[in-house]
Design a protein around this motif. Structure first.
Motif: not given
Length: 89
Positions: A60-61, A52-53, A30-34
Motif C-alpha cells: 500500500l505504501i 500478511v499485514p 508500526l503494523v508489527g507493533l500494533i
C-alpha cells in the motif's frame, strides 16, 4: 575528485537511501507493533500472523509513494551522471 567530494557524494547517497526507505520501514514497524500488542493482549502466539499485514502495508505504501520514490532516485542518478565529467579531472 577530492576526498571531500567523494565524502559528500556518499553522504548524499546515504541520506537518499534513508529518505526513501523510511516510509516503508516505519509503516512495517508500526503494523508489527500494533499486531504484537494485540497478540500480547489476546495471548495468541502465532509467529506468522504479522507477515500478511506487513506485506499488505508495504504494498500500500509503495502504491502511494512509489512514484515519489522513483522520481527521487531518478534525480539522484541523473545528478551522479552529470558529475562524472568533473570526477574524471
Amino acid at each position: 575528485m577530492s576526498l571531500g567530494e567523494a565524502t559528500a557524494i556518499l553522504r548524499f547517497g546515504v541520506i537518499h537511501v534513508l529518505l526513501i526507505a523510511s516510509p516503508l520501514l516505519l509503516s512495517a514497524l508500526l503494523v508489527g507493533l500494533i499486531i504484537a500488542i494485540l497478540q500480547a493482549t489476546t495471548s495468541i502466539q502465532e509467529q506468522t500472523l504479522t507477515f500478511v499485514p506487513k506485506v499488505f502495508t508495504i504494498m500500500l505504501i509503495l502504491a502511494f509513494l512509489g512514484g515519489w520514490m522513483f522520481t527521487t532516485m531518478g534525480q539522484f542518478t541523473t545528478e551522479l551522471f552529470l558529475r562524472i565529467p568533473d570526477m574524471a579531472r
